[in-house]
Design a protein around this motif. Structure first.
Motif, PDB file in Angstrom:
ATOM      1  N   CYS A  40       0.828  -1.218   0.000  1.00  0.00           N
ATOM      2  CA  CYS A  40       0.000   0.000   0.000  1.00  0.00           C
ATOM      3  C   CYS A  40       0.858   1.262   0.000  1.00  0.00           C
ATOM      4  O   CYS A  40       0.383   2.336  -0.331  1.00  0.00           O
ATOM      5  CB  CYS A  40      -0.985   0.013   1.164  1.00  0.00           C
ATOM      6  SG  CYS A  40      -0.264   0.337   2.762  1.00  0.00           S
ATOM      7  N   TYR A  64      -7.970   2.944  -7.659  1.00  0.00           N
ATOM      8  CA  TYR A  64      -7.948   2.495  -6.258  1.00  0.00           C
ATOM      9  C   TYR A  64      -8.602   3.509  -5.328  1.00  0.00           C
ATOM     10  O   TYR A  64      -8.659   4.699  -5.621  1.00  0.00           O
ATOM     11  CB  TYR A  64      -6.492   2.251  -5.797  1.00  0.00           C
ATOM     12  CG  TYR A  64      -5.836   1.109  -6.534  1.00  0.00           C
ATOM     13  CD1 TYR A  64      -5.842  -0.185  -6.009  1.00  0.00           C
ATOM     14  CD2 TYR A  64      -5.246   1.311  -7.773  1.00  0.00           C
ATOM     15  CE1 TYR A  64      -5.263  -1.239  -6.704  1.00  0.00           C
ATOM     16  CE2 TYR A  64      -4.666   0.265  -8.473  1.00  0.00           C
ATOM     17  CZ  TYR A  64      -4.678  -1.003  -7.934  1.00  0.00           C
ATOM     18  OH  TYR A  64      -4.107  -2.044  -8.621  1.00  0.00           O
ATOM     19  N   ASP A  68      -6.897   3.619   0.734  1.00  0.00           N
ATOM     20  CA  ASP A  68      -6.183   2.335   0.815  1.00  0.00           C
ATOM     21  C   ASP A  68      -4.700   2.474   0.486  1.00  0.00           C
ATOM     22  O   ASP A  68      -3.934   1.531   0.637  1.00  0.00           O
ATOM     23  CB  ASP A  68      -6.802   1.322  -0.161  1.00  0.00           C
ATOM     24  CG  ASP A  68      -8.214   0.932   0.251  1.00  0.00           C
ATOM     25  OD1 ASP A  68      -8.565   1.130   1.433  1.00  0.00           O
ATOM     26  OD2 ASP A  68      -8.964   0.444  -0.618  1.00  0.00           O
TER      27      ASP A  68
END
Length: 279
Positions: A40, A64, A68
């Motif tokens: 991440c 995305y 996150d």
């Protein structure tokens, strides 16, 4: 843990990415492949390709959820002044297609007084454009000077070159950071672009043997070595989607004391102070 956020110990570096349009789709796929495999942390900088790396990262992250991703960028020394820092941060945010950074690093020390840069970084945190700030290419004396500044205690991380061939920071900087609870981000964790041909670590016989025993590549083994103490995050860079996914295996690979001892024999710990390695 980076600035109070739990993140996987293997992130994604993006140095030398975004500079060649013919590689763009492959590079985007490599970043996404790493994220899909569990990464991440994505690390970039305004310096990389003069903003082209940030633009590439912005495209790669588009599908995305922003929450996150733990997104890091860096400001160049000559832009780290009261007059310039915020406009350069805004330009980075625009290229990255986001309205905040999780972490913003002072890339290395330059001519702007440290107090001025740190005050401005802290102001960016207060106004919400960044969640946290840190430094890069700082040695012990730099870190000590930093902690004497009014906002210095807010430093979240130091990012330095660190790999099994360049262990100098283990002599004094790593113990100092450990004592002050400041994590390390290791760049060029398996060597840098400049010294790829001059490195022996990926072909070293002991490295290969231990990697084979764990059923991983030497690259993955060396990443696992970097993060062995639980306070370091490694940010390998790759344009290869398969490698990007495989790198995440290092996060769960534990080396035995005997294996670490064998590696120490091949690549000894420093027994004296050495200049900070910078790539």
């Amino acid at each position: 843990t980076l600035a109070g956020v739990e993140v996987p110990a293997i992130g994604i570096g993006t140095w030398h990415m975004g500079e060649n349009p013919s590689q763009e789709q492959r590079e985007i796929q490599a970043i996404r492949s790493g994220l899909d495999a569990g990464a991440c942390v994505v690390d970039t900088a305004e310096m990389y390709g003069s903003g082209k790396s940030e633009t590439l990262v912005g495209k790669a992250l588009a599908p995305y959820q922003r929450d996150d991703i733990y997104l890091i960028s860096k400001v160049l020394p000559h832009n780290a002044s009261k007059a310039k820092l915020e406009q350069h941060l805004d330009a980075s945010l625009q290229r990255l297609q986001t309205d905040y950074l999780d972490l913003y690093l002072y890339h290395w020390r330059g001519g702007v007084p440290l107090a001025e840069t740190i005050a401005e970084l802290d102001r960016m945190k207060q106004i919400g454009k960044i969640k946290a700030w840190g430094v890069s290419n700082f040695d012990v004396t730099d870190m000590e000077e930093l902690l004497e500044l009014p906002a210095g205690k807010n430093v979240a991380v130091n990012e330095d070159l660190y790999n099994i061939e360049e262990r100098g920071i283990e002599y004094d900087l790593l113990p100092w950071q450990h004592e002050h609870h400041i994590p390390l981000i290791a760049y060029s964790p398996v060597g840098g672009k400049q010294n790829e041909l001059g490195t022996s670590m990926l072909t070293n016989q002991v490295v290969k043997e231990i990697a084979d025993q764990h059923n991983v590549t030497p690259y993955v083994l060396l990443l696992a070595w970097i993060i062995r103490n639980g306070q370091t995050i490694a940010i390998p860079q790759t344009n290869n989607p398969e490698h990007a996914a495989a790198n995440m295996q290092a996060a769960s690979l534990e080396l035995t004391a005997a294996e670490l001892d064998r590696l120490d024999l091949e690549y000894p710990k420093p027994d004296h102070k050495v200049p900070l390695a910078i790539n």
